[in-house]
Scaffold this motif. Structure first.
Motif, PDB file in Angstrom:
ATOM      1  N   TYR A 158       1.099  -1.407  -0.253  1.00 54.90           N
ATOM      2  CA  TYR A 158       0.001  -0.108  -0.074  1.00 54.90           C
ATOM      3  C   TYR A 158       0.956   1.073   0.135  1.00 54.90           C
ATOM      4  CZ  TYR A 158      -3.750  -3.019   1.343  1.00 54.90           C
ATOM      5  OH  TYR A 158      -4.434  -3.974   1.705  1.00 54.90           O
ATOM      6  N   VAL A 159       0.518   2.668  -0.275  1.00 56.83           N
ATOM      7  CA  VAL A 159       1.099   3.570  -0.655  1.00 56.83           C
ATOM      8  C   VAL A 159       0.125   4.981  -0.043  1.00 56.83           C
ATOM      9  CG1 VAL A 159       2.775   5.762  -1.676  1.00 56.83           C
ATOM     10  CG2 VAL A 159       2.056   3.188  -2.634  1.00 56.83           C
ATOM     11  N   ASP A 160       1.090   5.123   0.895  1.00 58.35           N
ATOM     12  CA  ASP A 160       0.210   5.910   2.232  1.00 58.35           C
ATOM     13  C   ASP A 160      -0.017   7.371   1.751  1.00 58.35           C
ATOM     14  OD1 ASP A 160      -0.628   6.847   4.373  1.00 58.35           O
ATOM     15  OD2 ASP A 160       1.060   7.375   5.733  1.00 58.35           O
ATOM     16  N   ARG A 161      -0.840   8.241   1.405  1.00 54.99           N
ATOM     17  CA  ARG A 161      -0.906   9.428   1.077  1.00 54.99           C
ATOM     18  C   ARG A 161      -1.794  10.068   1.577  1.00 54.99           C
ATOM     19  NH1 ARG A 161       1.724   9.690  -3.937  1.00 54.99           N
ATOM     20  NH2 ARG A 161       1.600   7.498  -5.089  1.00 54.99           N
ATOM     21  N   PRO A 162      -1.621  11.011   3.089  1.00 51.59           N
ATOM     22  CA  PRO A 162      -2.421  11.880   3.620  1.00 51.59           C
ATOM     23  C   PRO A 162      -2.077  13.602   3.042  1.00 51.59           C
ATOM     24  CG  PRO A 162      -0.529  11.633   4.293  1.00 51.59           C
ATOM     25  CD  PRO A 162       0.008  10.565   3.345  1.00 51.59           C
ATOM     26  N   ILE A 163      -3.279  13.588   2.717  1.00 49.26           N
ATOM     27  CA  ILE A 163      -4.005  14.228   2.234  1.00 49.26           C
ATOM     28  C   ILE A 163      -3.696  16.041   2.882  1.00 49.26           C
ATOM     29  CG2 ILE A 163      -5.722  15.798   0.858  1.00 49.26           C
ATOM     30  CD1 ILE A 163      -4.961  13.086   0.127  1.00 49.26           C
ATOM     31  N   PHE A 164      -2.890  16.928   1.991  1.00 53.10           N
ATOM     32  CA  PHE A 164      -2.407  18.371   2.788  1.00 53.10           C
ATOM     33  C   PHE A 164      -3.365  19.558   1.735  1.00 53.10           C
ATOM     34  CE2 PHE A 164       0.300  15.701   5.260  1.00 53.10           C
ATOM     35  CZ  PHE A 164       0.528  16.245   6.508  1.00 53.10           C
ATOM     36  N   ALA A 165      -3.414  20.696   2.484  1.00 52.53           N
ATOM     37  CA  ALA A 165      -3.804  21.453   1.863  1.00 52.53           C
ATOM     38  C   ALA A 165      -2.536  23.009   2.166  1.00 52.53           C
ATOM     39  CB  ALA A 165      -5.368  21.852   1.494  1.00 52.53           C
ATOM     40  N   LEU A 166      -2.897  24.442   1.671  1.00 57.93           N
ATOM     41  CA  LEU A 166      -2.291  25.096   2.019  1.00 57.93           C
ATOM     42  C   LEU A 166      -3.453  26.084   2.647  1.00 57.93           C
ATOM     43  CD1 LEU A 166      -0.042  26.129  -0.913  1.00 57.93           C
ATOM     44  CD2 LEU A 166       0.909  26.020   1.459  1.00 57.93           C
ATOM     45  N   PRO A 167      -3.445  26.941   3.468  1.00 54.87           N
ATOM     46  CA  PRO A 167      -4.382  27.179   3.968  1.00 54.87           C
ATOM     47  C   PRO A 167      -5.285  28.216   2.827  1.00 54.87           C
ATOM     48  CG  PRO A 167      -1.972  27.391   5.405  1.00 54.87           C
ATOM     49  CD  PRO A 167      -1.872  26.552   4.196  1.00 54.87           C
ATOM     50  N   VAL A 168      -6.281  28.612   3.339  1.00 55.99           N
ATOM     51  CA  VAL A 168      -7.408  29.326   2.484  1.00 55.99           C
ATOM     52  C   VAL A 168      -7.328  30.789   2.722  1.00 55.99           C
ATOM     53  CG1 VAL A 168      -8.942  29.562   0.441  1.00 55.99           C
ATOM     54  CG2 VAL A 168      -8.304  27.046   1.605  1.00 55.99           C
ATOM     55  N   PRO A 169      -6.946  32.061   1.871  1.00 58.28           N
ATOM     56  CA  PRO A 169      -6.501  31.804   0.654  1.00 58.28           C
ATOM     57  C   PRO A 169      -5.169  32.281   0.787  1.00 58.28           C
ATOM     58  CG  PRO A 169      -7.039  34.116   1.266  1.00 58.28           C
ATOM     59  CD  PRO A 169      -8.238  33.483   1.944  1.00 58.28           C
ATOM     60  N   HIS A 170      -4.880  31.812   0.058  1.00 60.13           N
ATOM     61  CA  HIS A 170      -2.417  31.977  -0.367  1.00 60.13           C
ATOM     62  C   HIS A 170      -2.402  32.878  -1.124  1.00 60.13           C
ATOM     63  CE1 HIS A 170       1.040  30.288  -1.234  1.00 60.13           C
ATOM     64  NE2 HIS A 170       1.469  30.827  -0.018  1.00 60.13           N
ATOM     65  N   SER A 171      -1.609  33.974  -0.632  1.00 59.51           N
ATOM     66  CA  SER A 171      -0.776  34.792  -1.586  1.00 59.51           C
ATOM     67  C   SER A 171       0.477  35.668  -1.591  1.00 59.51           C
ATOM     68  CB  SER A 171      -2.069  35.858  -2.276  1.00 59.51           C
ATOM     69  OG  SER A 171      -2.542  36.261  -0.637  1.00 59.51           O
ATOM     70  N   TRP A 172       1.031  35.943  -1.692  1.00 60.28           N
ATOM     71  CA  TRP A 172       2.535  36.418  -1.438  1.00 60.28           C
ATOM     72  C   TRP A 172       2.313  37.875  -1.616  1.00 60.28           C
ATOM     73  CZ3 TRP A 172       1.223  32.100  -4.221  1.00 60.28           C
ATOM     74  CH2 TRP A 172       1.532  32.446  -5.777  1.00 60.28           C
ATOM     75  N   GLU A 173       3.129  38.705  -1.447  1.00 58.77           N
ATOM     76  CA  GLU A 173       4.166  39.911  -1.651  1.00 58.77           C
ATOM     77  C   GLU A 173       4.435  39.519  -3.284  1.00 58.77           C
ATOM     78  OE1 GLU A 173       3.879  43.245  -0.427  1.00 58.77           O
ATOM     79  OE2 GLU A 173       2.286  41.893   1.019  1.00 58.77           O
ATOM     80  N   HIS A 174       4.334  40.560  -3.337  1.00 57.15           N
ATOM     81  CA  HIS A 174       5.096  40.327  -5.657  1.00 57.15           C
ATOM     82  C   HIS A 174       6.739  40.240  -5.404  1.00 57.15           C
ATOM     83  CE1 HIS A 174       5.225  40.727  -9.902  1.00 57.15           C
ATOM     84  NE2 HIS A 174       6.083  41.904  -8.941  1.00 57.15           N
ATOM     85  N   SER A 175       7.362  39.708  -5.983  1.00 58.04           N
ATOM     86  CA  SER A 175       8.426  39.771  -6.077  1.00 58.04           C
ATOM     87  C   SER A 175       8.569  39.363  -7.788  1.00 58.04           C
ATOM     88  CB  SER A 175       9.524  37.987  -5.272  1.00 58.04           C
ATOM     89  OG  SER A 175      10.626  38.321  -6.265  1.00 58.04           O
ATOM     90  N   SER A 176       9.321  39.818  -7.640  1.00 60.60           N
ATOM     91  CA  SER A 176       9.849  40.207  -9.290  1.00 60.60           C
ATOM     92  C   SER A 176      11.009  40.007  -9.393  1.00 60.60           C
ATOM     93  CB  SER A 176      10.517  42.188  -9.891  1.00 60.60           C
ATOM     94  OG  SER A 176      12.461  42.039  -9.045  1.00 60.60           O
ATOM     95  N   THR A 177      11.249  38.727  -9.333  1.00 58.04           N
ATOM     96  CA  THR A 177      12.498  37.743  -9.400  1.00 58.04           C
ATOM     97  C   THR A 177      11.320  36.359  -8.862  1.00 58.04           C
ATOM     98  OG1 THR A 177      13.409  37.799  -7.566  1.00 58.04           O
ATOM     99  CG2 THR A 177      14.583  38.943  -9.808  1.00 58.04           C
TER     100      THR A 177
END
Length: 377
Positions: free
Chosen positions: A277-296
């Motif tokens: 068997y292959v164990d695959r616990p389900i994760f998710a990022l917090p909602v909403p997920h955004s970030w400060e803009h980076s130019s690179t």
């Protein structure tokens, strides 16, 4: 892209998103290098099957010039879907119309090979595990790899999945456990060795749930079936029970007890699997997920918006990749391109993440309205 000299673009991760981005960039005359931690393209199994939708994944393949080749590989019959109860009674059955191509299935490995083979030789640098990114936000950035090499880049694209190293540069967000865990089981040579399961699943997928436990079975190419056993359980339920992932008999005994009220025919996909068997616990990022803009630095796919596996992950990753590549082709600077891309991608991913927030629980519900949305595990 009209800038001189051409920007140095580093894409981290050779999954469908990273490869799609590199392919579309190359079609527009823009060079990009993809770095992946795997030793080579065949270093590990690429996973099961997925459905590419006409309104996102297929749009990306069209821009990549690969849509017709995709249709030659894809399985439209894989759009068949059955919803069962724990006794094995069919509650819902969708059979695709002749010529229906809204979301045909393709094995992940086949999709990856299609994308890899479309790239210029040397585009992907295997054996490059990213350890850190340094340098100022305005660039250039230095990528530090575990093999001791360092690469300078004007744009770093994080296509490196759920546990993205690139994401750490622009966001403190960490995936959280959903409370729902998948256990993957494989079945090979199914028509000869597992005919009852082959009949139960059909040419596409079959799903069942009782409120606390669920099952999703899906036919892959090459006479294989993958089954995902879905439970509300601690992420470490196997080791907490004194077992190891290699203890197939021990895990099987626990599962048969947990699914004891299911019919014998519905327990075969739980217990008759070939191998571990292959164990695959389900994760998710917090909602909403955004970030400060980076130019690179920017993100796409699961690195940007990890969600429960409800048929959208790869499709959104490929659409992200397409839109980022086109933005880079159409804007004079990397910074302008990132602004344009994120202006569309972030609201779209936030809307979808809000729809799917906590939706892993729905996989256990007896009130599933349409399990045909599943297919991206």
């Amino acid at each position: 892209m009209n800038t001189t000299p051409a920007p140095r673009i580093a894409i981290i991760g050779a999954g469908p998103g990273g490869l799609t981005c590199a392919r579309i960039l190359q079609r527009h005359g823009i060079t990009a290098t993809v770095y992946d931690r795997d030793a080579g393209p065949d270093a590990r199994n690429q996973g099961g099957t997925l459905d590419l939708h006409a309104d996102n994944g297929q749009i990306a393949l069209r821009e990549a010039g690969l849509l017709e080749e995709f249709f030659q590989l894809a399985r439209p019959e894989g759009q068949e879907m059955r919803q069962l109860d724990p006794a094995g009674t069919v509650l819902f059955h969708h059979v695709p119309e002749m010529g229906e191509r809204f979301k045909p299935e393709i094995d992940r490995g086949q999709l990856r090979d299609l994308l890899l083979n479309s790239l210029q030789p040397g585009t992907v640098r295997w054996g490059h595990t990213l350890q850190a990114i340094s340098g100022p936000d305005e660039g250039p950035r230095q990528l530090h790899f575990a093999n001791g090499s360092t690469v300078e880049a004007d744009l770093v694209v994080g296509a490196d999945g759920a546990w993205s190293k690139v994401r750490r540069v622009i966001s403190p967000a960490i995936p959280q456990y959903s409370g729902v865990s998948f256990l993957e089981a494989w079945f090979h040579d199914v028509e000869a060795q597992h005919p009852d399961i082959a009949e139960l699943v059909g040419q596409g997928g079959a799903a069942a749930a009782d409120g606390d436990r669920g099952l999703f079975a899906q036919r892959n190419s090459g006479d294989h079936i993958r089954v995902y056993l879905i439970q509300r359980a601690p992420a470490d339920w196997i080791t907490a029970g004194g077992l190891t992932p290699q203890n197939t008999d021990g895990i099987r005994a626990v599962l048969l007890e947990r699914y004891r009220n299911w019919s014998p025919s519905m327990r075969r996909p739980i217990s008759d699997n070939d191998g571990l068997y292959v164990d695959r616990p389900i994760f998710a990022l917090p909602v909403p997920h955004s970030w400060e803009h980076s130019s690179t630095v920017t993100l796409l796919g699961d690195a940007a918006h990890l969600m429960p596996p409800l048929g959208v992950g790869v499709n959104l990753a490929m659409l992200d990749a397409c839109e980022l590549a086109l933005a880079l082709a159409r804007h004079d600077t990397v910074d302008d391109a990132i602004h344009a891309y994120e202006k569309t991608m972030l609201p779209r991913s936030t809307e979808m993440a809000q729809l799917l927030d906590g939706a892993a629980e729905h996989l256990l519900s007896t009130q599933l309205p349409d399990f045909s949305a599943q297919g991206n595990h």
